[in-house]
Design a protein around this motif. Structure first.
Motif, PDB file in Angstrom:
ATOM      1  N   PHE A 116     -19.042  13.867  -1.362  1.00 21.38           N
ATOM      2  CA  PHE A 116     -18.008  14.086  -0.360  1.00 21.38           C
ATOM      3  C   PHE A 116     -17.199  12.810  -0.084  1.00 21.38           C
ATOM      4  N   ALA A 117     -17.870  11.672  -0.004  1.00 19.66           N
ATOM      5  CA  ALA A 117     -17.161  10.416   0.268  1.00 19.66           C
ATOM      6  C   ALA A 117     -16.170  10.104  -0.849  1.00 19.66           C
ATOM      7  N   GLU A 118     -16.577  10.280  -2.087  1.00 18.29           N
ATOM      8  CA  GLU A 118     -15.664  10.048  -3.212  1.00 18.29           C
ATOM      9  C   GLU A 118     -14.515  11.047  -3.196  1.00 18.29           C
ATOM     10  N   GLY A 119     -14.799  12.287  -2.784  1.00 15.37           N
ATOM     11  CA  GLY A 119     -13.749  13.295  -2.708  1.00 15.37           C
ATOM     12  C   GLY A 119     -12.675  12.931  -1.703  1.00 15.37           C
ATOM     13  N   ALA A 120     -13.086  12.429  -0.540  1.00 18.55           N
ATOM     14  CA  ALA A 120     -12.114  11.991   0.460  1.00 18.55           C
ATOM     15  C   ALA A 120     -11.341  10.774  -0.030  1.00 18.55           C
ATOM     16  N   ALA A 121     -12.010   9.905  -0.773  1.00 23.02           N
ATOM     17  CA  ALA A 121     -11.389   8.660  -1.236  1.00 23.02           C
ATOM     18  C   ALA A 121     -10.407   8.873  -2.380  1.00 23.02           C
ATOM     19  N   LEU A 122     -10.396  10.044  -2.992  1.00 28.75           N
ATOM     20  CA  LEU A 122      -9.521  10.303  -4.139  1.00 28.75           C
ATOM     21  C   LEU A 122      -8.106  10.672  -3.715  1.00 28.75           C
ATOM     22  N   LEU A 123      -7.860  10.834  -2.430  1.00 28.90           N
ATOM     23  CA  LEU A 123      -6.633  11.477  -1.991  1.00 28.90           C
ATOM     24  C   LEU A 123      -5.463  10.520  -1.784  1.00 28.90           C
ATOM     25  N   ALA A 124      -5.240  10.015  -0.588  1.00 27.71           N
ATOM     26  CA  ALA A 124      -3.969   9.329  -0.272  1.00 27.71           C
ATOM     27  C   ALA A 124      -3.658   8.169  -1.211  1.00 27.71           C
ATOM     28  N   ASN A 125      -4.599   7.258  -1.403  1.00 28.59           N
ATOM     29  CA  ASN A 125      -4.302   6.073  -2.221  1.00 28.59           C
ATOM     30  C   ASN A 125      -4.062   6.429  -3.673  1.00 28.59           C
ATOM     31  N   HIS A 126      -4.908   7.260  -4.233  1.00 33.47           N
ATOM     32  CA  HIS A 126      -4.759   7.616  -5.645  1.00 33.47           C
ATOM     33  C   HIS A 126      -3.535   8.496  -5.874  1.00 33.47           C
ATOM     34  N   GLN A 127      -3.233   9.374  -4.924  1.00 31.88           N
ATOM     35  CA  GLN A 127      -2.014  10.169  -5.060  1.00 31.88           C
ATOM     36  C   GLN A 127      -0.778   9.280  -5.018  1.00 31.88           C
ATOM     37  N   THR A 128      -0.777   8.315  -4.104  1.00 31.40           N
ATOM     38  CA  THR A 128       0.338   7.371  -4.021  1.00 31.40           C
ATOM     39  C   THR A 128       0.485   6.587  -5.323  1.00 31.40           C
ATOM     40  N   ALA A 129      -0.643   6.108  -5.849  1.00 29.00           N
ATOM     41  CA  ALA A 129      -0.604   5.331  -7.089  1.00 29.00           C
ATOM     42  C   ALA A 129      -0.100   6.169  -8.254  1.00 29.00           C
ATOM     43  N   HIS A 130      -0.537   7.417  -8.347  1.00 26.67           N
ATOM     44  CA  HIS A 130      -0.096   8.278  -9.439  1.00 26.67           C
ATOM     45  C   HIS A 130       1.394   8.576  -9.320  1.00 26.67           C
ATOM     46  N   PHE A 131       1.855   8.871  -8.119  1.00 24.50           N
ATOM     47  CA  PHE A 131       3.281   9.113  -7.891  1.00 24.50           C
ATOM     48  C   PHE A 131       4.100   7.889  -8.298  1.00 24.50           C
ATOM     49  N   ALA A 132       3.637   6.717  -7.882  1.00 26.85           N
ATOM     50  CA  ALA A 132       4.374   5.487  -8.163  1.00 26.85           C
ATOM     51  C   ALA A 132       4.437   5.190  -9.653  1.00 26.85           C
ATOM     52  N   LEU A 133       3.308   5.278 -10.317  1.00 31.12           N
ATOM     53  CA  LEU A 133       3.234   4.879 -11.721  1.00 31.12           C
ATOM     54  C   LEU A 133       3.783   5.948 -12.665  1.00 31.12           C
ATOM     55  N   HIS A 134       3.399   7.179 -12.432  1.00 35.65           N
ATOM     56  CA  HIS A 134       3.776   8.251 -13.358  1.00 35.65           C
ATOM     57  C   HIS A 134       5.211   8.709 -13.145  1.00 35.65           C
ATOM     58  N   ARG A 135       5.554   9.015 -11.893  1.00 36.90           N
ATOM     59  CA  ARG A 135       6.873   9.590 -11.645  1.00 36.90           C
ATOM     60  C   ARG A 135       7.945   8.530 -11.423  1.00 36.90           C
TER      61      ARG A 135
END
Length: 326
Positions: A116-135
């Motif tokens: 559960f802790a890893e699941g919560a940690a996968l969201l805001a920061n990783h989504q931001t990083a993916h948006f920034a780098l990929h898109r």
């Protein structure tokens, strides 16, 4: 029948000291997925909200927190979720609580590989990083990425996402004692961000510079970050953890054929909400290939104020998460 749950409530815009662990009513869940929270991510915007310094202000009293993982209590018909499902979800506010109600479109099944802790940690920061780098940066496999502030929440996520996208990653590190942590994220090299760091970047890139700089720091590093770019390089502005908002001399962009690009993930979702599910799907594919969010601190929910104070003090590497009993 009203059900009372515990939550961290901000009673004034005085920072974490104004947070109390209070009894609150269970959130109304008509048309929403009601989640029993097992973990809630701690993000820098949460800290800024408690201080009244975030661009989207909230008036006290309010419950901060935007990312959760937990178990479905009940879900509306047609949502695809049932009681007992392990899920992760993004909320506007309210994650620092024992229960939260979320629109079905912002809820996904938690990958079996993650707790559960890893699941919560996968969201805001990783989504931001993916948006920034990929898109926003259009990163392609084989390019070289320099991540400033790589030991922090967004920085560590950017190292992982850039690596998953096939880039060579140079990690810029401010903090003493963070090298081993950053190296474990998958970086190919480390550059301490003290005097002379730009020369070191040029050295490790054989004078060429980097294709992409990820900058969640701003401040005094910005000018040299622009100079670190190779021709047609892109500097991605993610935030200003360094305090000052820098200014760019656009003649440098013209003469060197480089770009400075903003990456405001939350604002982008206002105009393209479907990107949330697209990005979540991409990150879950990375998890299937071995990505694990770097949860380094787990605090009981009741100690959320301390978690934010530690985040402010710079003593949290990677990601801190609040956890509940269960």
């Amino acid at each position: 029948m009203w059900i009372v749950v515990k939550a961290l409530v901000v009673h004034g815009l005085d920072g974490p000291s104004a947070i109390r662990f209070d009894d609150v009513d269970e959130p109304p869940s008509d048309g929403k997925v009601l989640i029993e929270v097992r973990a809630a991510g701690v993000c820098y915007p949460d800290l800024l909200l408690t201080q009244g310094r975030y661009q989207a202000r909230a008036q006290p009293p309010f419950v901060p927190g935007s990312e959760v993982a937990g178990l479905v209590v009940h879900a509306p018909d047609g949502s695809g979720f049932s009681a007992g499902d392990r899920v992760q979800a993004v909320v506007g506010l309210g994650a620092y609580a024992q229960r939260v109600a979320v629109d079905p479109g912002a809820v996904w099944r938690l990958p079996d590989e993650l707790d559960f802790a890893e699941g919560a940690a996968l969201l805001a920061n990783h989504q931001t990083a993916h948006f920034a780098l990929h898109r926003r940066a259009g990163l392609t496999a084989g390019e070289t990425v320099l991540v400033l502030g790589s030991a922090g929440g967004v920085g560590s996520a950017a190292v992982q996402v850039a690596t998953a996208l096939g880039a060579r990653v140079i990690a810029g590190v401010h903090r003493r004692g963070a090298d081993e942590f950053v190296r474990g994220l998958g970086s190919d090299g480390i550059v301490p961000l003290h005097d002379g760091w730009l020369d070191r970047v040029r050295e490790v890139t054989s004078g060429r510079g980097v294709d992409v700089v990820v900058d969640p720091v701003g401040g005094a590093l910005f000018d040299d970050a622009v100079r670190a770019l190779a021709p047609e390089g892109r500097l991605i502005v993610l935030g200003f953890a360094g305090g000052a908002i820098p200014q760019v001399k656009v003649n440098r962009l013209l003469l060197r054929n480089v770009s400075v690009v903003g990456a405001g993930w939350g604002e982008f979702l206002r105009t393209r909400p479907q990107a949330l599910a697209e990005t979540a799907q991409a990150l879950q594919a990375f998890v299937a290939r071995g990505l694990r969010p770097p949860v380094t601190r787990r605090f009981p929910l009741a100690e959320g104020a301390q978690a934010l104070l530690d985040l402010e003090a710079g003593t949290v590497l990677g990601k801190a998460v609040l956890v509940t009993e269960g």
